[in-house]
Enzyme design. Structure first.
Site, PDB file in Angstrom:
ATOM      1  N   GLY A  12       0.819  -1.203   0.000  1.00 10.43           N
ATOM      2  CA  GLY A  12       0.000   0.000   0.000  1.00 10.43           C
ATOM      3  C   GLY A  12       0.854   1.254   0.000  1.00 10.43           C
ATOM      4  O   GLY A  12       2.085   1.214   0.096  1.00 10.43           O
ATOM      5  N   MET A  13       0.194   2.426  -0.053  1.00  8.35           N
ATOM      6  CA  MET A  13       0.942   3.679  -0.143  1.00  8.35           C
ATOM      7  C   MET A  13       1.813   3.925   1.087  1.00  8.35           C
ATOM      8  O   MET A  13       2.997   4.260   0.968  1.00  8.35           O
ATOM      9  CB  MET A  13      -0.011   4.858  -0.361  1.00  8.35           C
ATOM     10  CG  MET A  13       0.692   6.201  -0.410  1.00  8.35           C
ATOM     11  SD  MET A  13      -0.392   7.559  -0.865  1.00  8.35           S
ATOM     12  CE  MET A  13      -0.529   7.293  -2.621  1.00  8.35           C
ATOM     13  N   CYS A 148      -2.473  11.268  10.878  1.00  2.07           N
ATOM     14  CA  CYS A 148      -1.554  12.206  10.232  1.00  2.07           C
ATOM     15  C   CYS A 148      -1.907  13.668  10.523  1.00  2.07           C
ATOM     16  O   CYS A 148      -1.021  14.486  10.819  1.00  2.07           O
ATOM     17  CB  CYS A 148      -1.505  11.957   8.728  1.00  2.07           C
ATOM     18  SG  CYS A 148      -3.130  11.896   7.935  1.00  2.07           S
ATOM     19  N   GLY A 178      -3.414  11.098   1.654  1.00  2.73           N
ATOM     20  CA  GLY A 178      -3.982  10.656   2.923  1.00  2.73           C
ATOM     21  C   GLY A 178      -5.102   9.654   2.756  1.00  2.73           C
ATOM     22  O   GLY A 178      -5.451   8.939   3.699  1.00  2.73           O
ATOM     23  N   ARG A 233     -10.865  17.482   2.091  1.00  2.00           N
ATOM     24  CA  ARG A 233      -9.925  16.919   1.124  1.00  2.00           C
ATOM     25  C   ARG A 233      -9.762  17.897  -0.039  1.00  2.00           C
ATOM     26  O   ARG A 233     -10.766  18.368  -0.605  1.00  2.00           O
ATOM     27  CB  ARG A 233     -10.438  15.574   0.606  1.00  2.00           C
ATOM     28  CG  ARG A 233      -9.434  14.816  -0.252  1.00  2.00           C
ATOM     29  CD  ARG A 233      -8.322  14.212   0.594  1.00  2.00           C
ATOM     30  NE  ARG A 233      -8.789  13.118   1.430  1.00  2.00           N
ATOM     31  CZ  ARG A 233      -8.089  12.599   2.432  1.00  2.00           C
ATOM     32  NH1 ARG A 233      -6.884  13.079   2.706  1.00  2.00           N
ATOM     33  NH2 ARG A 233      -8.583  11.606   3.155  1.00  2.00           N
ATOM     34  N   HIS A 240      -0.507  18.185   4.373  1.00  5.06           N
ATOM     35  CA  HIS A 240      -1.731  18.671   5.016  1.00  5.06           C
ATOM     36  C   HIS A 240      -1.484  20.075   5.557  1.00  5.06           C
ATOM     37  O   HIS A 240      -0.539  20.308   6.324  1.00  5.06           O
ATOM     38  CB  HIS A 240      -2.134  17.758   6.178  1.00  5.06           C
ATOM     39  CG  HIS A 240      -2.660  16.420   5.761  1.00  5.06           C
ATOM     40  ND1 HIS A 240      -2.871  16.054   4.461  1.00  5.06           N
ATOM     41  CD2 HIS A 240      -3.046  15.340   6.519  1.00  5.06           C
ATOM     42  CE1 HIS A 240      -3.359  14.823   4.418  1.00  5.06           C
ATOM     43  NE2 HIS A 240      -3.476  14.373   5.644  1.00  5.06           N
ATOM     44  N   ASN A 321       2.157  14.487   5.216  1.00  4.53           N
ATOM     45  CA  ASN A 321       1.246  13.526   5.840  1.00  4.53           C
ATOM     46  C   ASN A 321       1.693  12.074   5.756  1.00  4.53           C
ATOM     47  O   ASN A 321       1.347  11.272   6.637  1.00  4.53           O
ATOM     48  CB  ASN A 321      -0.159  13.652   5.232  1.00  4.53           C
ATOM     49  CG  ASN A 321      -0.162  13.581   3.729  1.00  4.53           C
ATOM     50  OD1 ASN A 321       0.360  14.470   3.055  1.00  4.53           O
ATOM     51  ND2 ASN A 321      -0.744  12.531   3.172  1.00  4.53           N
TER      52      ASN A 321
END
Length: 344
Positions: A12-13, A148, A178, A233, A240, A321
């Site tokens: 995942g990221m 975050c 995020g 968002r 962020h 973030n």
């Protein structure tokens, strides 16, 4: 001595960001990458949709991924980039078997016996580790880092506590990363701002109270401040940006706020930035594109300080973030645990 580390949810990221940051770490060596069952036995470089930098680190390209089970993971420290629902089941399995779990997931953050740590803010909260082990009869333990957005906000609030901080209002402008990958659909975010992020406002309003609270040797006494958050968002990839209104119990001025921000000192750890809080004086800073990588992504940047009235200061705070707000935060926690002797 180098410590063996594993990443859970490595494709995942946030998992990729862990891999990227750990690949050249002076204290850590990646020895296991764990992912979903469909990826077990496959080479990481062939299976991962790598998006966090230009190239996958050479040391992990040919590493075969293993099942998320303690029997198959060779590591001293396990970094968890798992979704919360998966983490709630998987992380205790590793803690029971003696692993140190440094978690980015939200599953155990607000448990009474689980440390929720920002090393420069509340390192003494690691004292919950022995209480956790006694309560749960685990050979290992779980230490979490915050959400975050909450990390970025809380770092800026920590030095203000000594000035008599009373309440906080915050409006966030949160980056697309995020939401993970593939994240927010392009037709939803292009030419748009989405004024709702599920569960985010609740985390921002509650997690800082635990982090800024006092550890009395048995439990955390939450900080006596009020936080109200509105989270949004925006079409930015990383970084962020948060607009903060901080109300105090006494008259404050800009100069002492700036001095307070600068008083928060870094720790002597590999991932520590030279400055924890960078204060910008320009009228149009901080900006995500210009400032998110400050301190290698581990500093937060404040600016646009303004006195609203005798008791209220308004400012902007920005942080990366996925670095300071996620993978970098867990890695810094692990470094602190080593320094404090929680790993043999």
């Amino acid at each position: 001595m180098r410590f063996k580390v594993a990443v859970l949810g490595a494709t995942g990221m946030v998992g990729q960001k862990f891999v990227q940051l750990l690949a050249e770490h002076p204290w850590f060596e990646i020895t296991s990458l764990a992912a979903s069952e469909k990826r077990v036995g496959k080479r990481y470089g062939e299976e991962v949709n790598w998006i966090v930098s230009s190239e996958i680190p050479d040391d992990v390209k040919d590493m075969e991924m293993v099942v998320m089970n303690p029997k198959y993971v060779d590591a001293d420290i396990v970094f968890s980039a798992l979704p919360s629902d998966v983490a709630r089941e998987i992380e205790p399995m590793f803690a029971r078997e003696g692993f140190v779990v440094a978690s980015n997931a939200s599953a155990y953050r607000m448990e009474d016996d689980v440390p929720l740590v920002i090393p420069e803010v509340n390192p003494d909260h690691l004292g919950l580790i022995e209480i956790q082990r006694d309560n749960r009869k685990w050979d290992g333990f779980i230490v979490t880092n915050p959400n975050c957005t909450a990390i970025i906000l809380t770092i800026s609030l920590k030095p203000l506590m000594d000035l008599g901080l009373r309440s906080v209002k915050v409006s966030t402008m949160q980056a697309l990363s995020g939401a993970g990958y593939p994240g927010v659909p392009s037709l939803a975010i292009t030419d748009n701002i989405i004024p709702f992020i599920k569960g985010e406002e609740e985390k921002v309003e509650t997690e800082p109270l635990k982090i800024l609270g006092k550890f009395d040797g048995k439990k955390i006494i939450p900080a006596d401040i009020r936080i109200s958050a509105s989270c949004h968002r925006v079409p930015v990839i990383d970084g962020h940006l948060e607009a903060v209104w901080a109300e105090f119990r006494r008259n404050v001025n800009i100069e002492e706020i700036i001095d307070s921000f600068k008083s928060l000192k870094p720790l002597d750890l590999p991932s520590s930035p030279k400055e924890v809080i960078i204060v910008r004086s320009e009228i149009d800073r901080p900006q995500p594109r210009l400032d998110r990588d400050s301190g290698g992504g581990m500093s937060v940047v404040v600016g646009r300080l303004k006195k609203v009235d005798d008791y209220t200061i308004r400012y902007l705070v920005l942080g990366h973030n996925t670095v300071r707000g996620a993978a970098g935060a867990s890695i810094l926690n692990a470094e602190l645990m080593i320094k404090e002797g929680y790993l043999d």
